[in-house]
Design an enzyme around this catalytic site. Structure first.
Site, short mmCIF file in Angstrom:
data_model
loop_
_atom_site.label_atom_id
_atom_site.label_comp_id
_atom_site.label_asym_id
_atom_site.label_seq_id
_atom_site.Cartn_x
_atom_site.Cartn_y
_atom_site.Cartn_z
N ASP A 160 18.25 74.26 63.52
CA ASP A 160 18.29 73.63 65.02
C ASP A 160 18.13 74.55 66.15
OD1 ASP A 160 19.53 71.49 63.48
OD2 ASP A 160 21.49 71.98 63.67
N GLU B 203 23.19 73.01 52.53
CA GLU B 203 22.93 75.15 52.46
C GLU B 203 24.04 75.10 51.40
OE1 GLU B 203 22.67 73.34 55.61
OE2 GLU B 203 20.77 73.44 55.89
N ASP C 264 19.76 66.93 55.39
CA ASP C 264 20.43 67.24 55.42
C ASP C 264 21.77 67.97 55.34
OD1 ASP C 264 20.78 69.09 58.26
OD2 ASP C 264 21.94 67.40 59.07
#
Ligand code: MIG
Length: 907
Positions: free
Chosen positions: A480, A408, A405
């Site tokens: 999300d 980015e 996770d």
């Protein structure tokens, strides 16, 4: 006259063969650099008949050749190539395509053999005022542009501009861009013919799809080269096959990952995880995956445990494993900056020089979950190996999956600095080039670490950020999302957009992630979509109410259980579709038009999709729906549940109250199904495999294949798999199902194959198995003909002969309700509110005799019907939960349903 014709023919043949005599046979890969101007050159490569590379370089030095982006290894050059070069124009002609390159301007046109331009530069490459490389490609009239990865909005991207720049897009909305992933690849369709193109550059890029100028697709990129691949198709499937041949295909995932996963941020303790596991098994709700979000760690330090909450992780996981659960844990890239903290991941990283640095050699430190953190440089091979070893050691606790996770790279304080230095596998670079691929490189390091630890076990990685080619290493989810109807409605289109970009192992958080506004109805509808998503997981943000399938009351629980059971029965089909994706790049989720590109109406129905070639799914995505319109493209389709046949193109109104998903099967398909199991590998699994056959249209034959293997190991790569070819052929009087000889060494557990032929109204006059007559097996109630064959690896054939074959027509079932009323029910009328009657409180007036009320509801067979007893208004409805019933087929057209009202809400 005859003579003349012959003469013409001979001249034509001679001319044709002369033309081809210039072609180089089995030419090998063709390469040429055209120096167009002093500063601009174009490196052209012909990789095979229909795959070309146009690599525009500005200045003398090309960008680093990034092996992590693609591999040319499986391209061997065109079968034949004709080269004409008069110094100004270079013409390259393969058996399928012609490329014309103007060596003065470096402009390019690719045409098909009919000389239709397919891909054509509109303007020479230029440098924009912002210093970006820009290339315009001509958009043809009616050309539709698909793909471009994780994008919201309509599947046809025309009229919009997109950015490729991975971003933590928390709570993204309907028009937000960019999101977490970058896939600078598109697939275009015009006149039923598909091509594709890939920008092999990880820097920030933009795709202006006819927005600035409506007939120009403008591609711009912040630095590096304009390195473009052209894929000639000519079908969408071929384009994806070509693109994934370049950027890599997905290995088969472990079979359990196709089951259901339960997650939340976070199950706070081992105790709670055990409760959740028990929750599934006690209710007999099938599930495979349990997930640990960040709070299992000690102070959010990767590779550590909070032993207060998880005193014995190894014990916990082996206990779960014994109940058929696999555990996946989250790992973030940010390693706590913890000098002197005796935190080994940090200490080792410092010693091994694994953390990303500024040009001056100091650490880049950013704030994320653990506080100040440093970040591994996954662009360095040595760092990936180090990380892989940490992952390997972490697996010893019994973890079966790793969830990566925040890659980015997401930060809480300042954006990660552009000047940060990366190893680039020995060709140093900065964050501008790495940002978009960082997530993929992290997924890769994780995947490779898992494989190194257990060389014969299929790794499972889920990642949020990614770049083109991610399918080689990980499944992805769409980040999300908010719990909102407009977000739920985005999902089917996003699944299709991702699948058309080469990424098929995809899902979204069932129920939505934030801000907890999910209603039972929304959760139920999201769950229905989840049951037909490749990756099927409930997940919700910290602090939000629970989102287990039993958290929303009895109705949702019962519906979820039925869907889970269906998902698990259908796993053999899903697995086969995954195999096809891995072998050829054929997407798992396909738009309606995928196999029907000439059916223009099918482009308008993006809220429906196919899973594989056979199954059409029409999820309900809005509130208070009792039915939905379903468009069936050209061809014959069957209702999955009843076998009722429909000839497309047609729009149907299909009853679909909460808990139901309209499903249709394309004629000629075989849906392999197993027993209702509680988890993959459930030892109580029956040993039959059902082949649900939906006959092809009369006069046609359809072949397909069923794939099986052990579901766990890599032995399938050494031939340890089973492929059963099946041919379904139908004439006016016969349906024949031919199961061919098994290919591959894998012998599924001994069992029989039960062939079930659906959708035929008439009873067969005779049925033969391998030529010998067998008795009956036809249920006229269910309209299913069953015949079992031995699963001995040999070829077998079932033939059903009919006097005249008639397709199954819709039938009504009479649901005869008998309702017992509680003592003290006031005199007066009693009603049944029902989803079959617009869900009004006085839908059906019952006949009341004392404490018993009766009435009959006529509905379509196979339909799910929800009912609630009332005294004419909602205020006076029965307090008891909704009752639901499926109007089973059979039972001579009637089915008795007994209900009992315990109390009234107004009493
Ligand atoms: O800052 O790990 O998208 O699925 O639950 C949030 C906590 C970090 C974002 C992920 C989400 C996950 C959450 N993570």
């Amino acid at each position: 006259m005859r003579r003349l014709l012959w003469l013409v023919l001979v001249v034509l043949i001679l001319g044709f063969s002369r033309e081809f005599s210039h072609m180089r046979r089995s030419a090998g890969i063709f390469d040429k650099v055209c120096r167009c101007t002093e500063s601009l050159s174009l490196h052209v490569t012909v990789l095979d008949d229909s795959v070309f590379r146009f690599h525009f370089l500005v200045g003398a030095v090309a960008q680093a050749d990034r092996k992590w982006l693609y591999s040319l290894a499986s391209f061997t050059g065109p079968q034949a190539l004709k080269v004409e070069d008069d110094g100004d124009i270079l013409v390259l002609e393969t058996q399928t395509h012609i490329a014309e390159i103007d060596s003065e301007s470096c402009s390019v046109t690719v045409l098909d053999r009919e000389e239709t331009p397919l891909w054509q530069s509109a303007t020479p490459l230029k440098l924009t005022a912002e210093g970006r490389l820009f290339l315009g490609l001509k958009l043809r009239e009616g050309e539709r542009i698909f793909g471009l990865g994780e994008k919201t909005g309509a599947l046809d991207r025309r009229g919009r501009r997109y950015e490729m720049w991975n971003r933590d897009a928390v709570a993204y909305g309907v028009n937000d861009d960019p999101l977490y992933q970058s896939h600078p690849f598109y697939l275009s369709l015009a006149d039923g013919r598909a091509i594709g193109s890939f920008l092999a550059n990880t820097r920030r890029s933009y795709f202006d799809v006819g927005k600035a100028e409506n007939d120009v697709l403008g591609i711009s990129v912040d630095g590096g080269d304009m390195d473009l691949f052209f894929f000639g198709g000519p079908t969408p499937g071929r384009v994806l096959e070509q693109y994934t041949r370049l950027t890599g295909r997905a290995p088969l995932p472990p079979k359990w990952t196709l089951g259901y996963h339960q997650c939340r941020w976070s199950y706070p303790s081992a105790k709670r995880v055990r409760e959740i596991a028990k929750g599934f098994r006690d209710r007999k709700m099938p599930a495979d995956g349990l997930w640990l979000d960040i709070d299992y760690m000690r102070g959010f330090r990767d590779f550590t445990w909070n032993y207060d909450r998880f005193p014995d992780p190894k014990g916990l996981m082996s206990e779960l494993e014994a109940q058929g659960f696999k555990t996946t844990a989250i790992i973030d890239p940010g390693i706590k900056h913890d000098p002197g903290g005796q935190y080994s991941a940090y200490d080792e990283g410092v010693i091994g020089k694994h953390f990303i640095k500024y040009p001056d050699g100091s650490d880049v430190i950013r704030e994320v979950w653990p506080g100040k953190s440093v970040f591994p440089d996954f662009s360095a091979r040595s760092t990936r190996e180090w990380w892989g070893a940490l992952i390997g050691r972490f697996l010893e606790y019994g973890l079966r999956g790793i969830w990566v996770d925040m890659n980015e790279i997401a930060t809480f304080d300042k954006e990660f600095p552009m000047e940060a230095v990366f190893d680039g596998e020995g060709v140093p670079t900065d964050y501008r080039e790495i940002k978009n691929i960082y997530g993929s490189l992290m997924a890769r390091a994780t995947y490779e670490g898992m494989l190194a630890k257990f060389p014969n076990r299929r790794p499972f990685v889920l990642t949020r950020a990614a770049f083109s080619g991610i399918s080689r290493f990980a499944a992805v989810w769409l980040g999300d999302t908010k719990s909102a109807w407009d977000r739920l409605r985005l999902m089917p289109t996003m699944f299709q957009g991702m699948s058309l970009s080469g990424v098929s192992f995809i899902g979204s958080d069932v129920g939505g992630f934030i801000p907890g506004a999910v209603s039972p109805e929304m959760y139920a509808r999201w769950f229905e979509l989840g049951a037909f998503s490749p990756f099927f997981r409930s997940h919700v943000a910290s602090g939000m109410p629970d989102q287990e399938p039993w958290s929303f009351g009895a109705e949702v629980e019962a519906d979820a259980k039925r869907l889970l059971e269906l998902r698990y029965r259908m796993l053999p089909y899903w697995y086969t579709v995954f195999d096809e994706f891995g072998r050829s790049g054929m997407p798992i989720i396909r738009p309606l038009w995928f196999d029907h590109p000439s059916d223009l109406e099918s482009f308008r129905h993006e809220d429906e999709f196919f899973v594989g070639a056979a199954l059409l799914v029409a999820p309900v995505l809005s509130t208070k729906a009792l039915e939905r319109r379903v468009y069936l493209p050209q061809g014959l389709f069957y209702d999955f549940f009843t076998g009722v046949a429909h000839s497309g193109p047609v729009t149907l109104r299909v009853p679909a109250p909460q808990g139901s998903v309209p499903l249709f099967v394309k004629a000629g398909s075989v849906i392999p199904q197993g027993a209702t199991i509680q988890f993959v590998g459930d030892p109580s699994e029956s040993t039959d495999l059902f082949l649900d056959v939906f006959p092809s249209a009369a006069g046609t034959a359809v072949s397909s294949e069923i794939y099986e293997d052990d579901g766990e190991t890599l032995n399938y790569k050494k031939g340890d798999f089973s492929r059963l070819p099946v041919v379904v052929a139908t004439t006016g009087k016969q349906v024949s199902v031919e199961v061919g000889k098994r290919r591959g060494k894998f012998q599924p557990r001994h069992r029989q194959l039960v062939i079930r032929i659906h959708g035929v109204e008439t009873s067969p006059s005779t049925v033969t198995v391998d030529g010998a007559s067998v008795a009956g097996g036809y249920s006229s109630d269910k309209r299913i003909l069953s015949a079992a064959i031995k699963d001995d690896g040999g070829a077998h054939r079932v033939i059903a002969n009919y006097g005249a074959l008639r397709w199954a027509r819709p039938r009504k079932v009479a649901l005869r309700f008998k309702v017992e009323l509680p003592e003290g029910t006031p005199d007066g009328d009693v009603y049944l509110a029902s989803s079959a009657r617009e869900w009004v409180p006085d839908g059906l007036k019952l006949k009341r005799v004392g404490a018993v009320a009766t009435g009959t509801l006529k509905v379509n067979e196979g339909q799910l019907v929800k009912v609630r007893v009332t005294r004419g208004t909602w205020e006076s409805a029965a307090e008891d939960p909704l009752a639901s019933t499926i109007a089973d087929w059979g039972l001579s057209g009637t089915k008795s349903v007994n209900l009992r009202v315990h109390s009234w809400s107004d009493f």
